[in-house]
Design a protein around this motif. Structure first.
Motif, PDB file in Angstrom:
ATOM      1  N   HIS A 103       5.099  -5.456   8.045  1.00  0.00           N
ATOM      2  CA  HIS A 103       4.426  -6.210   6.979  1.00  0.00           C
ATOM      3  C   HIS A 103       2.974  -5.780   6.808  1.00  0.00           C
ATOM      4  O   HIS A 103       2.233  -6.392   6.037  1.00  0.00           O
ATOM      5  N   HIS A 104       2.546  -4.742   7.518  1.00  0.00           N
ATOM      6  CA  HIS A 104       1.204  -4.194   7.338  1.00  0.00           C
ATOM      7  C   HIS A 104       1.184  -3.223   6.147  1.00  0.00           C
ATOM      8  O   HIS A 104       2.236  -2.717   5.756  1.00  0.00           O
ATOM      9  N   PRO A 105       0.016  -2.937   5.592  1.00  0.00           N
ATOM     10  CA  PRO A 105      -0.058  -1.926   4.529  1.00  0.00           C
ATOM     11  C   PRO A 105       0.575  -0.614   4.986  1.00  0.00           C
ATOM     12  O   PRO A 105       0.330  -0.139   6.097  1.00  0.00           O
ATOM     13  N   THR A 127       4.265  -6.272   2.416  1.00  0.00           N
ATOM     14  CA  THR A 127       2.942  -6.784   2.769  1.00  0.00           C
ATOM     15  C   THR A 127       2.733  -8.229   2.322  1.00  0.00           C
ATOM     16  O   THR A 127       1.733  -8.845   2.692  1.00  0.00           O
ATOM     17  N   SER A 173       4.337 -12.980   5.800  1.00  0.00           N
ATOM     18  CA  SER A 173       3.359 -13.459   6.769  1.00  0.00           C
ATOM     19  C   SER A 173       3.426 -12.699   8.075  1.00  0.00           C
ATOM     20  O   SER A 173       2.446 -12.619   8.817  1.00  0.00           O
ATOM     21  N   SER A 174       4.594 -12.150   8.385  1.00  0.00           N
ATOM     22  CA  SER A 174       4.837 -11.563   9.700  1.00  0.00           C
ATOM     23  C   SER A 174       6.102 -10.720   9.629  1.00  0.00           C
ATOM     24  O   SER A 174       6.926 -10.892   8.734  1.00  0.00           O
ATOM     25  N   ASP A 183       1.406 -15.091  13.986  1.00  0.00           N
ATOM     26  CA  ASP A 183       0.763 -14.280  12.956  1.00  0.00           C
ATOM     27  C   ASP A 183       0.199 -15.093  11.793  1.00  0.00           C
ATOM     28  O   ASP A 183      -0.549 -14.551  10.975  1.00  0.00           O
ATOM     29  N   SER A 187      -1.850 -16.004   4.563  1.00  0.00           N
ATOM     30  CA  SER A 187      -0.549 -15.332   4.462  1.00  0.00           C
ATOM     31  C   SER A 187       0.620 -16.313   4.518  1.00  0.00           C
ATOM     32  O   SER A 187       1.752 -15.948   4.196  1.00  0.00           O
ATOM     33  N   ASN A 219     -10.179  -4.185   6.245  1.00  0.00           N
ATOM     34  CA  ASN A 219      -9.345  -3.150   6.862  1.00  0.00           C
ATOM     35  C   ASN A 219      -9.789  -1.736   6.483  1.00  0.00           C
ATOM     36  O   ASN A 219      -9.468  -0.776   7.182  1.00  0.00           O
ATOM     37  N   HIS A 246      -4.485  -5.546   8.407  1.00  0.00           N
ATOM     38  CA  HIS A 246      -4.413  -6.363   7.205  1.00  0.00           C
ATOM     39  C   HIS A 246      -5.779  -6.452   6.534  1.00  0.00           C
ATOM     40  O   HIS A 246      -6.809  -6.192   7.169  1.00  0.00           O
TER      41      HIS A 246
END
Length: 320
Positions: A104-106, A119, A122-123, A157, A165, A274, A285
């Protein structure tokens, strides 16, 4: 379509090895452990292994398996919650026959034969539960142990559902998961009970942090300070959120000195930070990221970059 391909690969392979990022947090362990529970419950004949260095403070969630080099022969590798290849714990992940990335990160570092990156989630634990729901009618099963792990990842998270998020979907999934009869108070105790020495370090941080006119707060935690309070680098991560409660703080940085590097933990209540992390061997994030500095002089450069980000954010919001 992407989730369907992932299910097809899980169905196809008899051996699956699941990786996550170094220095794991509850989402890294919750998503990988939850996925393992789903696969094992749904496909009892498959071998499913978790790998990575253990963090003793998180062993209450789940332990790791012994994974030999030969286990990677004809194995499917799934990497969860890891944006960058360099941060994959156990670099043998490339030895599998195919690689799936779930995160779920960029998606800056695009790797794997199949990538599922969202993205807006939330997690990664939320994504794993979404995967289960997608194919529940096709036979996927979720155990009580799996629900506990996914819930822990979501709670961790989202900062106990306080972070932006957190969405209506996040809360719905959490509501679904608490229907399973795992011991929530015991889980919270494991995640949030704080040892006395860490509490005393919290007092040190609250006495020594600084706040600039732009709204940036910073704190240095040197090796001498950690030795004085008897805490490890990993334990300092438990305190990274405390400066977010201070009035006037828009963004904050923890500089934690290790033997060969200074660990940089960045958080924000608005400014996008980030990009600064990416400039210094890191990423993450928009409002929660990490980086590495090789000297205290480099941390000063990071501070200056964060100051500019905070000033820009204040100007834009004042104009709005």
């Amino acid at each position: 379509m992407c989730k369907t391909k992932i299910l097809e690969k899980i169905t196809e392979y008899e051996k699956i090895i699941i990786h996550r990022h170094v220095r794991p947090d509850p989402d890294a362990l919750g998503s990988t452990g939850g996925l393992k529970e789903i696969i094992q419950a749904s496909f009892p004949g498959k071998t499913v292994l978790l790998t990575g260095e253990e963090d003793p403070s998180l062993n209450f969630l789940i332990g790791m398996d012994e994974v030999a080099d030969q286990d990677y022969e004809q194995a499917l590798v799934i990497v969860c919650d890891t944006a960058n290849q360099a941060r994959v714990d156990d670099q043998r992940y490339t030895q599998g026959k195919e690689i799936i990335k779930i995160d779920h990160h960029p998606n800056v570092d695009q790797y794997g034969d199949i990538q599922w990156v969202d993205t807006d989630s939330s997690s990664t634990s939320e994504l794993i539960y979404e995967f289960y729901l997608e194919f529940e009618k096709q036979g996927l099963k979720l155990t009580e142990a799996g629900a506990r792990l996914l819930y822990a990842g979501i709670v961790g998270d989202t900062g106990r559902f306080l972070f932006p998020s957190t969405t209506t979907k996040t809360l719905k999934y959490a509501a679904d998961l608490v229907r399973y009869p795992f011991d929530r108070p015991d889980l919270y105790d494991g995640m949030y009970n704080t040892k006395m020495n860490v509490v005393r370090l919290k007092g040190y941080i609250l006495q020594h942090f600084t706040v600039s006119s732009s709204g940036l707060s910073t704190i240095r935690i040197t090796k001498d300070v950690m030795e004085e309070y008897g805490v490890t680098v990993l334990e300092t991560s438990q305190l990274v959120g405390i400066l977010g409660d201070v009035e006037g703080v828009l963004s904050w940085a923890f500089y934690v000195e290790e033997d060969d590097v200074i660990r940089v933990r960045l958080r924000s209540r608005g400014p996008i930070i980030n990009g600064v992390a990416a400039n210094h061997n890191g990423g993450g994030h928009p409002m929660a990221a990490g980086a590495s500095a090789h000297s205290w002089e480099e941390t000063e450069a990071i501070t200056n970059e964060l100051e500019e980000v905070c000033r820009k954010y204040k100007r834009e919001n004042q104009q709005g």
